[in-house]
Write a protein that holds these residues in place. Structure first.
Motif, PDB file in Angstrom:
ATOM      1  N   SER A 104       0.819  -1.224   0.000  1.00  0.00           N
ATOM      2  CA  SER A 104       0.000   0.000   0.000  1.00  0.00           C
ATOM      3  C   SER A 104       0.848   1.267   0.000  1.00  0.00           C
ATOM      4  O   SER A 104       0.350   2.352  -0.276  1.00  0.00           O
ATOM      5  CB  SER A 104      -0.933   0.004   1.213  1.00  0.00           C
ATOM      6  OG  SER A 104      -0.200   0.195   2.419  1.00  0.00           O
ATOM      7  N   MET A 105       2.144   1.138   0.295  1.00  0.00           N
ATOM      8  CA  MET A 105       3.028   2.293   0.330  1.00  0.00           C
ATOM      9  C   MET A 105       3.547   2.688  -1.042  1.00  0.00           C
ATOM     10  O   MET A 105       4.126   3.762  -1.205  1.00  0.00           O
ATOM     11  CB  MET A 105       4.226   1.997   1.253  1.00  0.00           C
ATOM     12  CG  MET A 105       3.858   1.770   2.703  1.00  0.00           C
ATOM     13  SD  MET A 105       5.294   1.231   3.677  1.00  0.00           S
ATOM     14  CE  MET A 105       6.360   2.665   3.489  1.00  0.00           C
ATOM     15  N   ILE A 106       3.375   1.819  -2.041  1.00  0.00           N
ATOM     16  CA  ILE A 106       3.928   2.102  -3.362  1.00  0.00           C
ATOM     17  C   ILE A 106       3.207   3.289  -3.995  1.00  0.00           C
ATOM     18  O   ILE A 106       1.980   3.307  -4.083  1.00  0.00           O
ATOM     19  CB  ILE A 106       3.841   0.863  -4.274  1.00  0.00           C
ATOM     20  CG1 ILE A 106       4.774  -0.223  -3.735  1.00  0.00           C
ATOM     21  CG2 ILE A 106       4.198   1.211  -5.715  1.00  0.00           C
ATOM     22  CD1 ILE A 106       4.742  -1.516  -4.515  1.00  0.00           C
ATOM     23  N   GLN A 107       3.980   4.277  -4.409  1.00  0.00           N
ATOM     24  CA  GLN A 107       3.437   5.447  -5.091  1.00  0.00           C
ATOM     25  C   GLN A 107       3.486   5.204  -6.595  1.00  0.00           C
ATOM     26  O   GLN A 107       4.528   4.870  -7.142  1.00  0.00           O
ATOM     27  CB  GLN A 107       4.266   6.685  -4.734  1.00  0.00           C
ATOM     28  CG  GLN A 107       4.330   6.970  -3.242  1.00  0.00           C
ATOM     29  CD  GLN A 107       5.258   8.130  -2.912  1.00  0.00           C
ATOM     30  OE1 GLN A 107       5.554   8.972  -3.761  1.00  0.00           O
ATOM     31  NE2 GLN A 107       5.712   8.185  -1.673  1.00  0.00           N
ATOM     32  N   TYR A 108       2.372   5.375  -7.265  1.00  0.00           N
ATOM     33  CA  TYR A 108       2.295   5.020  -8.677  1.00  0.00           C
ATOM     34  C   TYR A 108       2.922   6.054  -9.599  1.00  0.00           C
ATOM     35  O   TYR A 108       3.343   5.733 -10.705  1.00  0.00           O
ATOM     36  CB  TYR A 108       0.826   4.802  -9.083  1.00  0.00           C
ATOM     37  CG  TYR A 108       0.253   3.536  -8.496  1.00  0.00           C
ATOM     38  CD1 TYR A 108       0.523   2.294  -9.063  1.00  0.00           C
ATOM     39  CD2 TYR A 108      -0.531   3.579  -7.352  1.00  0.00           C
ATOM     40  CE1 TYR A 108       0.025   1.135  -8.519  1.00  0.00           C
ATOM     41  CE2 TYR A 108      -1.041   2.422  -6.795  1.00  0.00           C
ATOM     42  CZ  TYR A 108      -0.769   1.207  -7.381  1.00  0.00           C
ATOM     43  OH  TYR A 108      -1.263   0.052  -6.833  1.00  0.00           O
ATOM     44  N   GLU A 109       3.027   7.280  -9.123  1.00  0.00           N
ATOM     45  CA  GLU A 109       3.453   8.353 -10.020  1.00  0.00           C
ATOM     46  C   GLU A 109       4.962   8.618  -9.984  1.00  0.00           C
ATOM     47  O   GLU A 109       5.489   9.292 -10.869  1.00  0.00           O
ATOM     48  CB  GLU A 109       2.698   9.654  -9.683  1.00  0.00           C
ATOM     49  CG  GLU A 109       3.083  10.326  -8.371  1.00  0.00           C
ATOM     50  CD  GLU A 109       2.475   9.671  -7.139  1.00  0.00           C
ATOM     51  OE1 GLU A 109       2.727  10.166  -6.019  1.00  0.00           O
ATOM     52  OE2 GLU A 109       1.730   8.673  -7.294  1.00  0.00           O
ATOM     53  N   LYS A 110       5.679   8.077  -8.974  1.00  0.00           N
ATOM     54  CA  LYS A 110       7.111   8.394  -8.883  1.00  0.00           C
ATOM     55  C   LYS A 110       7.848   7.365  -8.030  1.00  0.00           C
ATOM     56  O   LYS A 110       7.239   6.629  -7.243  1.00  0.00           O
ATOM     57  CB  LYS A 110       7.306   9.786  -8.271  1.00  0.00           C
ATOM     58  CG  LYS A 110       6.838   9.898  -6.819  1.00  0.00           C
ATOM     59  CD  LYS A 110       7.133  11.274  -6.245  1.00  0.00           C
ATOM     60  CE  LYS A 110       6.693  11.364  -4.787  1.00  0.00           C
ATOM     61  NZ  LYS A 110       7.026  12.674  -4.175  1.00  0.00           N
ATOM     62  N   ASN A 111       9.181   7.350  -8.197  1.00  0.00           N
ATOM     63  CA  ASN A 111      10.007   6.533  -7.320  1.00  0.00           C
ATOM     64  C   ASN A 111      10.009   7.133  -5.925  1.00  0.00           C
ATOM     65  O   ASN A 111      10.105   8.344  -5.752  1.00  0.00           O
ATOM     66  CB  ASN A 111      11.443   6.479  -7.835  1.00  0.00           C
ATOM     67  CG  ASN A 111      12.363   5.759  -6.866  1.00  0.00           C
ATOM     68  OD1 ASN A 111      12.118   4.614  -6.524  1.00  0.00           O
ATOM     69  ND2 ASN A 111      13.418   6.428  -6.420  1.00  0.00           N
ATOM     70  N   ASP A 112       9.887   6.283  -4.933  1.00  0.00           N
ATOM     71  CA  ASP A 112       9.901   6.728  -3.549  1.00  0.00           C
ATOM     72  C   ASP A 112      11.318   6.603  -2.999  1.00  0.00           C
ATOM     73  O   ASP A 112      11.758   5.521  -2.620  1.00  0.00           O
ATOM     74  CB  ASP A 112       8.927   5.884  -2.726  1.00  0.00           C
ATOM     75  CG  ASP A 112       8.823   6.362  -1.276  1.00  0.00           C
ATOM     76  OD1 ASP A 112       9.527   7.333  -0.925  1.00  0.00           O
ATOM     77  OD2 ASP A 112       8.053   5.761  -0.515  1.00  0.00           O
ATOM     78  N   ALA A 113      12.034   7.724  -2.962  1.00  0.00           N
ATOM     79  CA  ALA A 113      13.407   7.731  -2.457  1.00  0.00           C
ATOM     80  C   ALA A 113      13.460   7.636  -0.939  1.00  0.00           C
ATOM     81  O   ALA A 113      14.532   7.484  -0.359  1.00  0.00           O
ATOM     82  CB  ALA A 113      14.126   9.000  -2.917  1.00  0.00           C
ATOM     83  N   MET A 114      12.294   7.721  -0.280  1.00  0.00           N
ATOM     84  CA  MET A 114      12.246   7.712   1.180  1.00  0.00           C
ATOM     85  C   MET A 114      12.013   6.315   1.756  1.00  0.00           C
ATOM     86  O   MET A 114      11.890   6.164   2.967  1.00  0.00           O
ATOM     87  CB  MET A 114      11.117   8.633   1.665  1.00  0.00           C
ATOM     88  CG  MET A 114      11.293  10.069   1.257  1.00  0.00           C
ATOM     89  SD  MET A 114      12.600  10.860   2.205  1.00  0.00           S
ATOM     90  CE  MET A 114      12.254  12.581   1.855  1.00  0.00           C
ATOM     91  N   ILE A 115      11.934   5.306   0.928  1.00  0.00           N
ATOM     92  CA  ILE A 115      11.632   3.959   1.429  1.00  0.00           C
ATOM     93  C   ILE A 115      12.665   3.535   2.462  1.00  0.00           C
ATOM     94  O   ILE A 115      13.868   3.630   2.237  1.00  0.00           O
ATOM     95  CB  ILE A 115      11.586   2.940   0.271  1.00  0.00           C
ATOM     96  CG1 ILE A 115      10.299   3.123  -0.538  1.00  0.00           C
ATOM     97  CG2 ILE A 115      11.669   1.511   0.800  1.00  0.00           C
ATOM     98  CD1 ILE A 115      10.238   2.263  -1.778  1.00  0.00           C
ATOM     99  N   GLY A 116      12.177   3.083   3.603  1.00  0.00           N
ATOM    100  CA  GLY A 116      13.052   2.580   4.659  1.00  0.00           C
ATOM    101  C   GLY A 116      12.469   1.312   5.245  1.00  0.00           C
ATOM    102  O   GLY A 116      11.470   0.783   4.762  1.00  0.00           O
ATOM    103  N   PRO A 117      13.091   0.799   6.283  1.00  0.00           N
ATOM    104  CA  PRO A 117      12.566  -0.410   6.914  1.00  0.00           C
ATOM    105  C   PRO A 117      11.163  -0.184   7.453  1.00  0.00           C
ATOM    106  O   PRO A 117      10.834   0.904   7.936  1.00  0.00           O
ATOM    107  CB  PRO A 117      13.552  -0.664   8.061  1.00  0.00           C
ATOM    108  CG  PRO A 117      14.764   0.140   7.739  1.00  0.00           C
ATOM    109  CD  PRO A 117      14.292   1.315   6.950  1.00  0.00           C
ATOM    110  N   GLY A 118      10.337  -1.216   7.373  1.00  0.00           N
ATOM    111  CA  GLY A 118       9.006  -1.152   7.951  1.00  0.00           C
ATOM    112  C   GLY A 118       9.025  -1.616   9.395  1.00  0.00           C
ATOM    113  O   GLY A 118      10.090  -1.752  10.021  1.00  0.00           O
TER     114      GLY A 118
END
Length: 626
Positions: free
Chosen positions: A364-378
């Motif tokens: 559900s965290m995936i953003q469809y319009e851009k790469n998410d450079a903020m992805i970190g551990p859940g």
């Protein structure tokens, strides 16, 4: 030469599988299949099958041959294996990863100015694992004796025509090699000449290694003369390596060159049989090694991707590439913080990490319009009914679980990154793979590694020491589960794979290539299960790689290892429309004409009771079937 990639539509949608061309022909077999990193080593597997051996015997023979040929590994490295036992219908995992030696502490390495253990030399070495793993597998599940299985490797050690790839690695690494006297003696037979390494096709002789292998066979023979069983005789050879005169020379040679090994380090280490981890993806059970490898990354990614219609997106469309890239980043962010030695404390939250509910949250965290450079551990702990004890550590690292506040890089790590070329070299470092199967139903998938050129050889043994210490961290803020300490395994990239369907072997697959391994294996698996490719088509198919992860191998400083958000490696044939769309999403594009990685795989065709072998067009890997 035609690439079958050119048969893809502009959107990346796959055309009819029957219309695709491959650069290598698929392998077919009814009785057995043997695939590995060098044709000569695959021949060793074929020779072993011809002696009447089973797939475990053949896999051990190929493992021994690849170590002897320095196929990006050596005898002092480490071995990870998955075995399907047709008698029990279960998958067994073999953990032959060495451990950190006495004195290997964060304080020791920090005192030398390192932020990670070194990349090369005696201080990079964990205890040897491959000999013990080979002998454990052979003793428990093989049918031949050690002498029969080692015979091809011993012939290679006596002298074989070296290939250009290995010979040129020796020449390129000669400056480092000259710092280690025993390596110089083996790798540089033309010392002082313009070319000091062997030439391609030259007969490359390893007298010390041949003597070491001969000692193992002698120990087995002596035990058999005393009436010992086949298994006990093999373990007598094991004892000579880890407790006898071979161990003494390994320890002496290591310590002479500045290493830390003790006799107790070798004697106390043991290879282990363990339960693999698995998830079910649309009716297929996929098995990986435990979390001391990066294998669960593929399982986490499959759980995340099960929430999307990948086939509907189209093979390698911009939407497909973006979705898989984001899923991989989410899984790798968890790997980088939560994976470590499953036999050490603290215990990793694997039940939470591999739960379908956690994967749905991550999806559900995936953003469809851009790469998410903020992805970190859940935070997988609530999915185990627990509270995360590392929330403060995540904040210290610079990761808030509130995604609006999260920084990508740890707050103490804001220096400039190393060059892209160096980063990519480290991303792909090392390793080979071994795949074997037989008519009885034995299936073996191995990803051995360690002791690659330029390797530091331990005394007069011919055994190149592992370089896997570099996969530890020294700071808990990077990964509290993977901080170096004596008798602990580093979290490694090595990751064989097995898949079962309806309780029967379906796929056996592995690849070399450092942190790219589970990226390429994930895409290989999806190529078959979502896009109906054959195993050879799937092995050659155009993959993409994310650089948005912490490198497991590389330099000793943080800037050598830190992630590169949005960097992606694509195949040269990627259509311009896909390139444009990805750039709009914030990706930085790099290109190559080979992006599959050297995948080796076996597909089990139960409709026709046969086996299909696949080996990508990426390198020298290939196999033989019968």
């Amino acid at each position: 030469m035609k690439y079958f990639f050119s048969l893809l539509l502009l959107t990346g949608t796959l055309l009819s599988a029957s219309a695709q061309q491959t650069q290598k022909p698929p392998l077919h077999g009814k009785h057995w299949m043997a695939i590995t990193g060098k044709p000569l080593a695959a021949t060793a597997g074929a020779m072993t099958f011809q002696k009447g051996g089973n797939a475990v015997d053949a896999a051990c023979a190929m493992l021994a041959a690849t170590c002897t040929m320095w196929d990006v590994l050596s005898w002092g490295g480490e071995t990870q294996a998955l075995i399907f036992n047709p008698k029990t219908k279960k998958v067994i995992a073999i953990n032959a990863m060495g451990v950190a030696p006495t004195g290997a502490t964060p304080e020791f390495f920090k005192s030398k100015g390192y932020n990670f253990p070194p990349q090369y030399g005696p201080l990079a070495a964990t205890t040897p694992g491959t000999p013990g793993g080979l002998m454990l597998m052979l003793a428990n599940y093989g049918t031949l004796n050690l002498q029969q299985v080692l015979a091809p490797a011993m012939e290679l050690a006596a002298g074989y025509p070296i290939d250009a790839q290995t010979a040129n690695s020796m020449e390129r690494g000669k400056d480092e090699i000259k710092a280690w006297p025993y390596s110089k003696k083996v790798f540089l037979p033309h010392l002082g000449e313009k070319r000091e390494a062997p030439e391609a096709g030259e007969i490359f002789v390893q007298k010390d290694l041949l003597q070491t292998l001969t000692k193992l066979v002698e120990a087995e023979k002596e035990a058999l003369k005393k009436g010992k069983s086949r298994k006990d005789a093999i373990m007598a050879a094991y004892d000579r390596f880890y407790k006898g005169d071979i161990a003494q020379e390994i320890v002496r040679g290591s310590r002479e060159q500045g290493g830390l090994f003790t006799m107790n380090d070798l004697a106390n280490w043991k290879p282990l049989e363990e339960e693999p981890l698995k998830v079910n993806y649309k009716g297929v059970d996929v098995y990986k090694m435990q979390q001391w490898t990066q294998g669960p990354v593929l399982l986490q990614a499959l759980n995340i991707l099960e929430n999307f219609d990948l086939k509907g997106m189209g093979y390698n469309s911009a939407k497909y590439i973006h979705t898989v890239y984001q899923a991989m980043n989410l899984a790798f962010a968890d790997r980088d913080f939560y994976y470590g030695d499953s036999y050490a404390t603290p215990a990793e939250p694997m039940d939470g990490l591999l739960s379908k509910a956690y994967a749905k949250q991550r999806a559900s965290m995936i953003q469809y319009e851009k790469n998410d450079a903020m992805i970190g551990p859940g935070d997988p702990y609530p999915f185990e009914g627990k509270k995360n004890p590392y929330l403060e550590l995540l904040k210290e690292r610079g990761y808030e679980l509130d995604t609006t506040k999260r920084n990508f890089a740890p707050t103490h790590d804001t220096r400039n990154s190393s060059s892209l070329n160096e980063y990519m070299e480290n991303l792909w470092l090392g390793t080979t793979s071994v795949e074997a199967a037989d008519q009885e139903g034995w299936v073996v998938s191995i990803t051995p590694s360690g002791g690659w050129i330029p390797a530091c050889i331990a005394g007069n043994t011919g055994v190149g020491m592992s370089q896997r210490m570099q996969s530890f961290v020294l700071e808990p803020s990077l990964n509290p589960f993977n901080v170096v300490e004596p008798d602990k395994r580093p979290r490694v990239t090595l990751t064989p794979s097995l898949a079962l369907k309806n309780g029967k072997p379906y796929l056996s697959f592995a690849v070399q290539g450092g942190d790219t391994q589970d990226q390429n294996l994930l895409q290989y698996f999806l190529n078959i299960n979502e896009f109906n490719m054959t195993t050879q088509q799937a092995a050659e198919a155009a993959n993409f790689n994310s650089n948005q992860l912490w490198l497991s191998l590389g330099g000793t400083q943080n800037e050598d290892r830190q992630p590169k958000p949005g960097q992606i490696l694509l195949h040269d044939s990627t259509p311009q429309a896909v390139r444009d769309e990805l750039q709009k999403m914030g990706y930085t594009l790099e290109f190559d004409d080979r992006t599959s990685g050297p995948i080796n795989a076996i597909y089990f065709d139960w409709e026709h009771n046969s086996m299909w072998g696949g080996s990508s067009n990426h390198g020298e890997d290939y196999g033989i079937g019968w």
